[in-house]
Scaffold this motif. Structure first.
Motif, PDB file in Angstrom:
ATOM      1  N   LEU A   1       0.820  -1.210   0.000  1.00  0.00           N
ATOM      2  CA  LEU A   1       0.000   0.000   0.000  1.00  0.00           C
ATOM      3  C   LEU A   1       0.861   1.271   0.000  1.00  0.00           C
ATOM      4  CD1 LEU A   1      -2.858  -1.024   2.449  1.00  0.00           C
ATOM      5  CD2 LEU A   1      -2.993  -0.728  -0.035  1.00  0.00           C
ATOM      6  N   ARG A   2       1.952   1.260   0.750  1.00  0.00           N
ATOM      7  CA  ARG A   2       2.862   2.407   0.734  1.00  0.00           C
ATOM      8  C   ARG A   2       3.445   2.611  -0.652  1.00  0.00           C
ATOM      9  NH1 ARG A   2       4.908   0.373   5.566  1.00  0.00           N
ATOM     10  NH2 ARG A   2       6.704  -0.452   4.426  1.00  0.00           N
ATOM     11  N   HIS A   3       3.891   1.523  -1.266  1.00  0.00           N
ATOM     12  CA  HIS A   3       4.466   1.630  -2.611  1.00  0.00           C
ATOM     13  C   HIS A   3       3.419   2.117  -3.612  1.00  0.00           C
ATOM     14  CE1 HIS A   3       7.759  -1.454  -1.448  1.00  0.00           C
ATOM     15  NE2 HIS A   3       8.080  -0.237  -1.104  1.00  0.00           N
ATOM     16  N   GLU A   4       2.206   1.613  -3.487  1.00  0.00           N
ATOM     17  CA  GLU A   4       1.134   2.020  -4.394  1.00  0.00           C
ATOM     18  C   GLU A   4       0.840   3.507  -4.253  1.00  0.00           C
ATOM     19  OE1 GLU A   4      -3.577   1.107  -4.685  1.00  0.00           O
ATOM     20  OE2 GLU A   4      -2.239  -0.605  -4.355  1.00  0.00           O
ATOM     21  N   SER A   5       0.792   4.002  -3.011  1.00  0.00           N
ATOM     22  CA  SER A   5       0.517   5.432  -2.816  1.00  0.00           C
ATOM     23  C   SER A   5       1.662   6.284  -3.361  1.00  0.00           C
ATOM     24  CB  SER A   5       0.267   5.730  -1.347  1.00  0.00           C
ATOM     25  OG  SER A   5       1.438   5.558  -0.598  1.00  0.00           O
ATOM     26  N   ILE A   6       2.879   5.809  -3.230  1.00  0.00           N
ATOM     27  CA  ILE A   6       4.025   6.553  -3.769  1.00  0.00           C
ATOM     28  C   ILE A   6       3.949   6.604  -5.283  1.00  0.00           C
ATOM     29  CG2 ILE A   6       6.525   6.486  -4.066  1.00  0.00           C
ATOM     30  CD1 ILE A   6       6.684   5.436  -1.174  1.00  0.00           C
TER      31      ILE A   6
ATOM     32  N   ARG B   1       1.329   9.066  -6.304  1.00  0.00           N
ATOM     33  CA  ARG B   1       1.825  10.425  -6.102  1.00  0.00           C
ATOM     34  C   ARG B   1       2.804  10.814  -7.202  1.00  0.00           C
ATOM     35  NH1 ARG B   1       5.432  11.095  -1.267  1.00  0.00           N
ATOM     36  NH2 ARG B   1       4.286   9.213  -0.767  1.00  0.00           N
ATOM     37  N   TRP B   2       3.687   9.886  -7.593  1.00  0.00           N
ATOM     38  CA  TRP B   2       4.646  10.173  -8.655  1.00  0.00           C
ATOM     39  C   TRP B   2       3.945  10.332  -9.998  1.00  0.00           C
ATOM     40  CZ3 TRP B   2       9.054   6.171  -7.499  1.00  0.00           C
ATOM     41  CH2 TRP B   2       9.773   6.610  -6.394  1.00  0.00           C
ATOM     42  N   ALA B   3       2.890   9.556 -10.219  1.00  0.00           N
ATOM     43  CA  ALA B   3       2.178   9.654 -11.485  1.00  0.00           C
ATOM     44  C   ALA B   3       1.491  11.022 -11.621  1.00  0.00           C
ATOM     45  CB  ALA B   3       1.133   8.533 -11.590  1.00  0.00           C
ATOM     46  N   ARG B   4       1.055  11.608 -10.502  1.00  0.00           N
ATOM     47  CA  ARG B   4       0.385  12.909 -10.532  1.00  0.00           C
ATOM     48  C   ARG B   4       1.365  14.060 -10.371  1.00  0.00           C
ATOM     49  NH1 ARG B   4      -3.634  12.682  -5.949  1.00  0.00           N
ATOM     50  NH2 ARG B   4      -2.360  10.984  -5.228  1.00  0.00           N
ATOM     51  N   PHE B   5       2.628  13.793 -10.208  1.00  0.00           N
ATOM     52  CA  PHE B   5       3.596  14.843  -9.888  1.00  0.00           C
ATOM     53  C   PHE B   5       3.740  15.867 -11.005  1.00  0.00           C
ATOM     54  CE2 PHE B   5       8.012  16.408  -9.795  1.00  0.00           C
ATOM     55  CZ  PHE B   5       7.970  17.037  -8.572  1.00  0.00           C
ATOM     56  N   ASN B   6       3.858  15.434 -12.266  1.00  0.00           N
ATOM     57  CA  ASN B   6       4.098  16.341 -13.376  1.00  0.00           C
ATOM     58  C   ASN B   6       2.819  16.780 -14.086  1.00  0.00           C
ATOM     59  OD1 ASN B   6       6.857  16.485 -13.092  1.00  0.00           O
ATOM     60  ND2 ASN B   6       7.163  14.585 -14.227  1.00  0.00           N
ATOM     61  N   LYS B   7       1.674  16.424 -13.568  1.00  0.00           N
ATOM     62  CA  LYS B   7       0.422  16.786 -14.239  1.00  0.00           C
ATOM     63  C   LYS B   7      -0.062  18.134 -13.782  1.00  0.00           C
ATOM     64  CE  LYS B   7      -1.110  12.183 -15.302  1.00  0.00           C
ATOM     65  NZ  LYS B   7      -2.125  11.215 -15.203  1.00  0.00           N
TER      66      LYS B   7
END
Length: 106
Positions: A92-97, A100-106
């Motif tokens: 779950l921690r890895h999934e949330s990270i 978060r990374w997928a939404r970082f540059n949007k």
């Protein structure tokens, strides 16, 4: 090459070998002093791990290999459940990270 050059080379090699050993020994002694000082500093700040405080359950409990197999089975089941819980938390921690990374540059 003249013979005296070989003698000079051998003497030079032996001298370098002795100097290298002395250098290594001096640095080993210095490192030992640093490690000793650091271990004293750490032991001053660390509590005594075995201070003689034992609970009654520690003394009354029979050795593991003399207990019934059901006790081992229950211990294994609890340990395995804990392992699965830790793995799920990590997932779950890895999934949330990753989200978060997928939404970082949007």
């Amino acid at each position: 090459m003249p013979g005296w050059i070989w003698i000079v080379l051998v003497v030079f090699m032996v001298a370098i070998l002795v100097i290298g050993c002395a250098y290594a020994i001096m640095h080993a002694v210095a490192a030992g002093k640093v490690v000793s000082a650091m271990s004293e500093e750490v032991s001053r700040h660390m509590p005594d791990l075995d201070d003689g405080k034992r609970t009654a359950s520690d003394e009354d409990q029979a050795p593991f290999f003399t207990q019934p197999i059901s006790v081992a089975s229950h211990r294994y089941a609890r340990a395995h459940a804990g392992k699965l819980i830790r793995r799920d938390r990590s997932r779950l921690r890895h999934e949330s990270i990753w989200v978060r990374w997928a939404r970082f540059n949007k």
